[in-house]
Design a protein around this motif. Structure first.
Motif, PDB file in Angstrom:
ATOM      1  N   ALA A  59       0.839  -1.193   0.000  1.00  0.00           N
ATOM      2  CA  ALA A  59       0.000   0.000   0.000  1.00  0.00           C
ATOM      3  C   ALA A  59       0.879   1.249   0.000  1.00  0.00           C
ATOM      4  CB  ALA A  59      -0.920  -0.011   1.224  1.00  0.00           C
ATOM      5  N   PRO A  60       1.189   1.800  -1.179  1.00  0.00           N
ATOM      6  CA  PRO A  60       2.095   2.947  -1.253  1.00  0.00           C
ATOM      7  C   PRO A  60       1.555   4.210  -0.569  1.00  0.00           C
ATOM      8  CG  PRO A  60       1.135   2.490  -3.400  1.00  0.00           C
ATOM      9  CD  PRO A  60       0.711   1.383  -2.498  1.00  0.00           C
ATOM     10  N   GLU A  61       0.246   4.361  -0.473  1.00  0.00           N
ATOM     11  CA  GLU A  61      -0.340   5.559   0.134  1.00  0.00           C
ATOM     12  C   GLU A  61      -0.082   5.640   1.641  1.00  0.00           C
ATOM     13  OE1 GLU A  61      -3.483   2.362   0.337  1.00  0.00           O
ATOM     14  OE2 GLU A  61      -2.093   3.036  -1.190  1.00  0.00           O
ATOM     15  N   LEU A  62       0.224   4.520   2.263  1.00  0.00           N
ATOM     16  CA  LEU A  62       0.474   4.506   3.706  1.00  0.00           C
ATOM     17  C   LEU A  62       1.660   5.370   4.107  1.00  0.00           C
ATOM     18  CD1 LEU A  62      -0.072   0.878   5.008  1.00  0.00           C
ATOM     19  CD2 LEU A  62      -1.212   2.954   5.728  1.00  0.00           C
ATOM     20  N   GLN A  63       2.698   5.352   3.310  1.00  0.00           N
ATOM     21  CA  GLN A  63       3.899   6.124   3.623  1.00  0.00           C
ATOM     22  C   GLN A  63       3.551   7.612   3.761  1.00  0.00           C
ATOM     23  OE1 GLN A  63       6.979   6.304   0.581  1.00  0.00           O
ATOM     24  NE2 GLN A  63       8.531   5.970   2.164  1.00  0.00           N
ATOM     25  N   ARG A  64       2.782   8.126   2.844  1.00  0.00           N
ATOM     26  CA  ARG A  64       2.390   9.538   2.862  1.00  0.00           C
ATOM     27  C   ARG A  64       1.431   9.833   4.009  1.00  0.00           C
ATOM     28  NH1 ARG A  64       4.428  14.072   2.211  1.00  0.00           N
ATOM     29  NH2 ARG A  64       3.483  15.493   0.776  1.00  0.00           N
ATOM     30  N   GLU A  65       0.476   8.940   4.241  1.00  0.00           N
ATOM     31  CA  GLU A  65      -0.492   9.156   5.316  1.00  0.00           C
ATOM     32  C   GLU A  65       0.185   9.171   6.685  1.00  0.00           C
ATOM     33  OE1 GLU A  65      -4.060   6.753   5.196  1.00  0.00           O
ATOM     34  OE2 GLU A  65      -4.122   6.903   3.021  1.00  0.00           O
ATOM     35  N   ILE A  66       1.115   8.263   6.909  1.00  0.00           N
ATOM     36  CA  ILE A  66       1.838   8.231   8.181  1.00  0.00           C
ATOM     37  C   ILE A  66       2.685   9.491   8.338  1.00  0.00           C
ATOM     38  CG2 ILE A  66       3.687   7.053   9.448  1.00  0.00           C
ATOM     39  CD1 ILE A  66       2.413   4.402   8.548  1.00  0.00           C
ATOM     40  N   PHE A  67       3.357   9.886   7.285  1.00  0.00           N
ATOM     41  CA  PHE A  67       4.176  11.105   7.316  1.00  0.00           C
ATOM     42  C   PHE A  67       3.316  12.322   7.677  1.00  0.00           C
ATOM     43  CE2 PHE A  67       6.168  14.795   5.325  1.00  0.00           C
ATOM     44  CZ  PHE A  67       7.473  14.712   5.813  1.00  0.00           C
ATOM     45  N   ASP A  68       2.190  12.458   6.998  1.00  0.00           N
ATOM     46  CA  ASP A  68       1.302  13.602   7.250  1.00  0.00           C
ATOM     47  C   ASP A  68       0.746  13.582   8.673  1.00  0.00           C
ATOM     48  OD1 ASP A  68       1.735  14.546   4.693  1.00  0.00           O
ATOM     49  OD2 ASP A  68      -0.154  13.748   3.883  1.00  0.00           O
ATOM     50  N   GLN A  69       0.330  12.409   9.129  1.00  0.00           N
ATOM     51  CA  GLN A  69      -0.201  12.289  10.496  1.00  0.00           C
ATOM     52  C   GLN A  69       0.866  12.646  11.533  1.00  0.00           C
ATOM     53  OE1 GLN A  69      -3.050  11.178  12.204  1.00  0.00           O
ATOM     54  NE2 GLN A  69      -4.326  11.132  10.376  1.00  0.00           N
ATOM     55  N   LEU A  70       2.087  12.161  11.328  1.00  0.00           N
ATOM     56  CA  LEU A  70       3.177  12.479  12.256  1.00  0.00           C
ATOM     57  C   LEU A  70       3.447  13.980  12.297  1.00  0.00           C
ATOM     58  CD1 LEU A  70       5.783   9.619  11.784  1.00  0.00           C
ATOM     59  CD2 LEU A  70       4.723  10.324  13.936  1.00  0.00           C
ATOM     60  N   ARG A  71       3.479  14.613  11.143  1.00  0.00           N
ATOM     61  CA  ARG A  71       3.705  16.063  11.082  1.00  0.00           C
ATOM     62  C   ARG A  71       2.652  16.796  11.903  1.00  0.00           C
ATOM     63  NH1 ARG A  71       3.819  18.179   5.211  1.00  0.00           N
ATOM     64  NH2 ARG A  71       4.464  20.077   6.247  1.00  0.00           N
ATOM     65  N   THR A  72       1.413  16.440  11.700  1.00  0.00           N
ATOM     66  CA  THR A  72       0.313  17.106  12.393  1.00  0.00           C
ATOM     67  C   THR A  72       0.366  16.863  13.900  1.00  0.00           C
ATOM     68  OG1 THR A  72      -1.074  16.910  10.431  1.00  0.00           O
ATOM     69  CG2 THR A  72      -2.200  17.301  12.522  1.00  0.00           C
ATOM     70  N   VAL A  73       0.547  15.615  14.284  1.00  0.00           N
ATOM     71  CA  VAL A  73       0.533  15.260  15.703  1.00  0.00           C
ATOM     72  C   VAL A  73       1.720  15.869  16.443  1.00  0.00           C
ATOM     73  CG1 VAL A  73       0.856  13.303  17.270  1.00  0.00           C
ATOM     74  CG2 VAL A  73      -0.860  13.194  15.500  1.00  0.00           C
ATOM     75  N   LEU A  74       2.899  15.805  15.865  1.00  0.00           N
ATOM     76  CA  LEU A  74       4.073  16.349  16.536  1.00  0.00           C
ATOM     77  C   LEU A  74       4.001  17.873  16.639  1.00  0.00           C
ATOM     78  CD1 LEU A  74       6.869  14.043  15.085  1.00  0.00           C
ATOM     79  CD2 LEU A  74       5.730  13.893  17.305  1.00  0.00           C
ATOM     80  N   ARG A  75       3.393  18.503  15.647  1.00  0.00           N
ATOM     81  CA  ARG A  75       3.222  19.957  15.689  1.00  0.00           C
ATOM     82  C   ARG A  75       2.141  20.343  16.700  1.00  0.00           C
ATOM     83  NH1 ARG A  75       0.968  21.235  10.676  1.00  0.00           N
ATOM     84  NH2 ARG A  75      -1.014  20.917  11.700  1.00  0.00           N
ATOM     85  N   ASP A  76       0.992  19.715  16.621  1.00  0.00           N
ATOM     86  CA  ASP A  76      -0.145  20.127  17.428  1.00  0.00           C
ATOM     87  C   ASP A  76      -0.086  19.655  18.878  1.00  0.00           C
ATOM     88  OD1 ASP A  76      -1.044  21.252  15.090  1.00  0.00           O
ATOM     89  OD2 ASP A  76      -2.639  19.787  14.746  1.00  0.00           O
ATOM     90  N   ARG A  77       0.404  18.461  19.107  1.00  0.00           N
ATOM     91  CA  ARG A  77       0.367  17.915  20.470  1.00  0.00           C
ATOM     92  C   ARG A  77       1.687  18.030  21.215  1.00  0.00           C
ATOM     93  NH1 ARG A  77      -2.648  12.430  20.529  1.00  0.00           N
ATOM     94  NH2 ARG A  77      -2.328  12.722  22.757  1.00  0.00           N
TER      95      ARG A  77
END
Length: 178
Positions: A59-77
């Motif tokens: 599932a190639p889309e997973l790499q991007r989704e995890i990256f985006d989620q990490l960016r958001t979570v590390l920034r916001d939380r």
């Protein structure tokens, strides 16, 4: 007793005066409390570099989704800003180990003879978060696994639930160091 010898009855104070005293006490206490910023991290940890995860799944889309989620979570939380790896206080790297979808969970039928199937998926990652200055490993999790449930045809919502759960575990793991 007052200087004139009369007893002061607190219950006779006007309601507004008592309310002002209560609100004043609350405001005074609130002024003593504050957030230091950084989501519970030391003040010297302000920036993060997130490397794209190695993807061992189909599932190639997973790499991007995890990256985006990490960016958001590390920034916001955790209140971390992104930075190039050479200047970052923290470096995040990892591997997407497993992504299994369409695992049967159960089927239900109602009185009208309509059936709906519930499915589940499983996401497994390895993650490592390292403090650049000291090479101290703040978080190292191998086989961090979460499941997501979804209605037949709704894989995206199950994946979102699994990712949110993994992100919560990552934040909790980093914060537990302090």
């Amino acid at each position: 007793m007052t200087p004139s010898g009369a007893a002061v009855d607190a219950h006779r104070w006007p309601l507004t005066r008592r309310a002002l005293l209560v609100f004043g006490a609350i405001a005074l206490c609130a002024g003593c409390y504050g957030f230091s910023g950084g989501g519970g991290l030391p003040r010297n940890l302000k920036t993060v570099a997130i490397q794209p995860f190695d993807n061992q799944t189909a599932a190639p889309e997973l790499q991007r989704e995890i990256f985006d989620q990490l960016r958001t979570v590390l920034r916001d939380r955790l209140n971390l800003r992104e930075a190039p790896e050479a200047r970052a206080d923290l470096v995040v790297r990892g591997t997407i180990v497993t992504y299994d979808v369409d695992l049967p969970l159960g089927a239900t039928a109602d009185a009208r003879n309509t059936a709906s199937n519930r499915r589940r998926l499983q996401l497994v990652i390895d993650i490592e978060i390292i403090e650049s200055a000291t090479s101290r490993v703040l978080l190292a999790r191998k086989g961090l696994s979460r499941e997501g449930q979804y209605a037949e045809g709704g894989e995206a919502s199950g994946r979102k639930n699994a990712l949110e759960s993994i992100m919560a575990d990552i934040v909790e793991g980093v914060q537990s160091q302090w």
